[in-house]
Design an enzyme around this catalytic site. Structure first.
Site, PDB file in Angstrom:
ATOM      1  N   ARG A  36      23.930   9.224  -7.117  1.00  0.00           N
ATOM      2  CA  ARG A  36      23.741  10.451  -6.322  1.00  0.00           C
ATOM      3  C   ARG A  36      24.993  11.323  -6.305  1.00  0.00           C
ATOM      4  O   ARG A  36      24.892  12.542  -6.255  1.00  0.00           O
ATOM      5  CB  ARG A  36      23.352  10.082  -4.886  1.00  0.00           C
ATOM      6  CG  ARG A  36      21.883   9.754  -4.777  1.00  0.00           C
ATOM      7  CD  ARG A  36      21.380   9.894  -3.358  1.00  0.00           C
ATOM      8  NE  ARG A  36      19.935   9.898  -3.359  1.00  0.00           N
ATOM      9  CZ  ARG A  36      19.172   9.176  -2.554  1.00  0.00           C
ATOM     10  NH1 ARG A  36      19.733   8.383  -1.652  1.00  0.00           N
ATOM     11  NH2 ARG A  36      17.863   9.259  -2.630  1.00  0.00           N
ATOM     12  N   LYS A 197       1.404  -1.849  -2.751  1.00  0.00           N
ATOM     13  CA  LYS A 197       0.184  -1.629  -1.952  1.00  0.00           C
ATOM     14  C   LYS A 197      -0.464  -0.275  -2.182  1.00  0.00           C
ATOM     15  O   LYS A 197       0.226   0.719  -2.395  1.00  0.00           O
ATOM     16  CB  LYS A 197       0.552  -1.703  -0.470  1.00  0.00           C
ATOM     17  CG  LYS A 197       0.965  -3.085  -0.028  1.00  0.00           C
ATOM     18  CD  LYS A 197       1.347  -3.026   1.421  1.00  0.00           C
ATOM     19  CE  LYS A 197       1.648  -4.411   1.951  1.00  0.00           C
ATOM     20  NZ  LYS A 197       2.051  -4.353   3.352  1.00  0.00           N
ATOM     21  N   GLY A 354      11.407   5.509  -4.877  1.00  0.00           N
ATOM     22  CA  GLY A 354      11.670   4.123  -4.449  1.00  0.00           C
ATOM     23  C   GLY A 354      12.134   3.197  -5.542  1.00  0.00           C
ATOM     24  O   GLY A 354      13.145   3.427  -6.210  1.00  0.00           O
ATOM     25  N   GLY A 377      11.460   9.524  -1.073  1.00  0.00           N
ATOM     26  CA  GLY A 377      10.375  10.068  -0.238  1.00  0.00           C
ATOM     27  C   GLY A 377       9.945  11.453  -0.670  1.00  0.00           C
ATOM     28  O   GLY A 377       8.745  11.755  -0.725  1.00  0.00           O
TER      29      GLY A 377
HETATM   30  P1  AMP Z   1       6.563   0.007  -4.143  1.00  0.00           P
HETATM   31  O1  AMP Z   1       7.745   0.081  -3.224  1.00  0.00           O
HETATM   32  O2  AMP Z   1       5.255   0.234  -3.466  1.00  0.00           O
HETATM   33  O3  AMP Z   1       6.740   0.816  -5.391  1.00  0.00           O
HETATM   34  O4  AMP Z   1       6.453  -1.512  -4.581  1.00  0.00           O
HETATM   35  C1  AMP Z   1       7.420  -2.151  -5.329  1.00  0.00           C
HETATM   36  C2  AMP Z   1       7.270  -3.622  -5.130  1.00  0.00           C
HETATM   37  O5  AMP Z   1       6.010  -4.042  -5.574  1.00  0.00           O
HETATM   38  C3  AMP Z   1       8.287  -4.410  -5.903  1.00  0.00           C
HETATM   39  O6  AMP Z   1       9.107  -5.087  -4.999  1.00  0.00           O
HETATM   40  C4  AMP Z   1       7.452  -5.378  -6.712  1.00  0.00           C
HETATM   41  O7  AMP Z   1       7.963  -6.696  -6.739  1.00  0.00           O
HETATM   42  C5  AMP Z   1       6.135  -5.382  -5.981  1.00  0.00           C
HETATM   43  N1  AMP Z   1       5.018  -5.779  -6.839  1.00  0.00           N
HETATM   44  C6  AMP Z   1       4.610  -5.194  -7.952  1.00  0.00           C
HETATM   45  N2  AMP Z   1       3.589  -5.880  -8.487  1.00  0.00           N
HETATM   46  C7  AMP Z   1       3.345  -6.935  -7.706  1.00  0.00           C
HETATM   47  C8  AMP Z   1       2.416  -8.007  -7.721  1.00  0.00           C
HETATM   48  N3  AMP Z   1       1.523  -8.122  -8.698  1.00  0.00           N
HETATM   49  N4  AMP Z   1       2.461  -8.903  -6.714  1.00  0.00           N
HETATM   50  C9  AMP Z   1       3.362  -8.794  -5.743  1.00  0.00           C
HETATM   51  N5  AMP Z   1       4.285  -7.804  -5.648  1.00  0.00           N
HETATM   52  C10 AMP Z   1       4.267  -6.884  -6.626  1.00  0.00           C
END
Ligand code: AMP
Length: 395
Positions: A36, A197, A354, A377
């Site tokens: 940054r 998620k 993220g 964000g």
């Molecule tokens: P996000 O912050 O929503 O982009 O999510 C990122 C996180 O999703 C990372 O820490 C990954 O380890 C997790 N992730 C990605 N694929 C999977 C999976 N199949 N099972 C569990 N965690 C996952």
């Protein structure tokens, strides 16, 4: 209306109040990732070359309106000086008589960094009297913090209304890149959305479906879609309550001529640990003991084929649990291919939000994408189709 930049003003000997994002990670009192800070340099150097005086303001962490020594911006001064190869003065006060005196003593080319804006509760409340105090610090306001543009704070929105304003170089680059990708992209346009998620990326998926030709869904969120389609997903991360929502997203895809690509093969293990025993399975063969932790090789090939026929790619979120080996392979394999296409001029690739930057760094492709946004964000909200107050106020 077109956004103004520093070039629209005569800034020689003027005090330019620059809102930067110096919110960097600190470990043992030292900056552990200077990305940054590097991004803030071009605007500062432009002001110097045009004979202006730079007054830097930024937030740092979440002090909740209280002074916290560990969140003092003083800590970033040595790194900034190294990157600029120029002294950076620091003021432990942000507003008031003393600061104004310090500013009056500065000459063309000099740089002064002021203390953390979030040491004042008025910052996040966007209080007018506080914005007025900030506006006394400069003649022109230059916002170079796209990553803080999704928040209507005093140092982003409030002060912009009280001074002649403009966008800094990083802000302008982010806006131009992101506008080109979603508003007037070269088609076919593909989006890759991964991560844990669906619930955190629902608005993003709903917005993208209306705009992209191909939507690749990977990571933990793909499990919920597989479950919604009646497949066994064993012990995998899954938001079962979002079954109906997932089905609605799939039908919205059909209505909008957006092809949704879900994994057809996956890498499974029985536990969420690095280097554990794992195997590749068809999504129809998942057992009750399996945990899906990455997309499989055949799915990677399919995704790469989609990339080859795409002209523009936008990426948010990893394809698997990329922090744990070997579940980083899906993300590495596909992002490497996207970077290869980008390097050969066949694809415009933009990524951000993220964990995406860390995932791409792990694949060592972050430098080869057309643009990787450090705005978490703000990047996500922009992908969701929201207007960003910190950008809107500059038009
Ligand atoms: P996000 O912050 O929503 O982009 O999510 C990122 C996180 O999703 C990372 O820490 C990954 O380890 C997790 N992730 C990605 N694929 C999977 C999976 N199949 N099972 C569990 N965690 C996952």
């Amino acid at each position: 209306m077109v956004i103004k930049t520093l070039n629209d003003y005569n800034i020689a000997n003027k005090k330019i109040l620059v809102r930067v994002d110096l919110n960097v990670p600190i470990e043992n009192g030292k900056v552990s990732d200077i990305s940054r800070l590097i991004s803030a340099i071009p605007t500062i150097q432009t002001i110097q070359s045009l004979g202006g005086i730079t007054i830097l303001i930024s937030h740092f962490g979440r002090p909740n309106g209280l002074y916290k020594e560990e969140l003092s911006l003083k800590q970033v001064v040595p790194e900034l000086e190294k990157l600029l190869n120029f002294p950076v003065k620091f003021s432990s006060e942000l507003i008031g008589k003393n600061v104004l005196k310090k500013i009056d003593n500065l000459t063309a080319g000099e740089i002064l960094l002021l203390e953390n804006t979030r040491f004042f509760a008025e910052e996040e409340l966007n209080e007018e009297s506080f914005s007025k105090e900030l506006s006394k610090l400069g003649d022109i306001f230059c916002n170079d913090a796209f990553s803080a543009a999704h928040r209507a704070h005093a140092s982003t929105v409030g002060v912009s209304k009280l001074l002649p304003n403009c966008a800094g170089q990083l802000m302008k680059k982010e806006i131009d890149t992101l506008e080109n990708v979603l508003k007037k992209p070269q088609k076919p346009l593909t989006a890759v959305v991964g991560g844990a998620k669906i619930s955190t990326k629902l608005n993003l998926l709903l917005n993208l479906i209306k705009k992209v030709d191909f939507l690749v869904i990977g990571g933990g969120m793909a499990n919920t879609f597989l479950f919604a389609q009646g497949l066994q997903i064993g012990k995998s991360l899954c938001e079962k309550k979002l079954k109906e929502t997932s089905l609605k997203i799939i039908s919205a895809g059909k209505e909008n001529n957006c092809e949704i690509i879900l994994p057809h093969d996956v890498v499974v293990a029985s536990e969420f640990t690095a280097h554990t025993n794992c195997s590749v399975k068809d999504v129809k063969d998942i057992s009750s003991k399996d945990m899906i932790l990455d997309i499989g090789p055949s799915t990677c090939d399919k995704i790469n084929k989609i990339f080859s026929i795409s002209k523009t790619l936008i990426w948010n979120g990893p394809m698997g649990a990329f922090e744990l080996e070997p579940f980083d392979k899906g993300t590495i394999h596909t992002s490497l291919y996207a970077s290869k296409l980008t390097k050969s001029g066949k694809l415009v690739s933009v990524a951000g939000g993220g964990d995406t930057v860390s995932a791409l760094k792990k694949s060592r492709v972050d430098k080869d994408f057309t643009y990787v946004s450090l705005a978490g964000g703000a990047f996500l909200e922009w992908m969701e189709g929201k207007s960003l107050p910190g950008v809107e106020c500059l038009f």
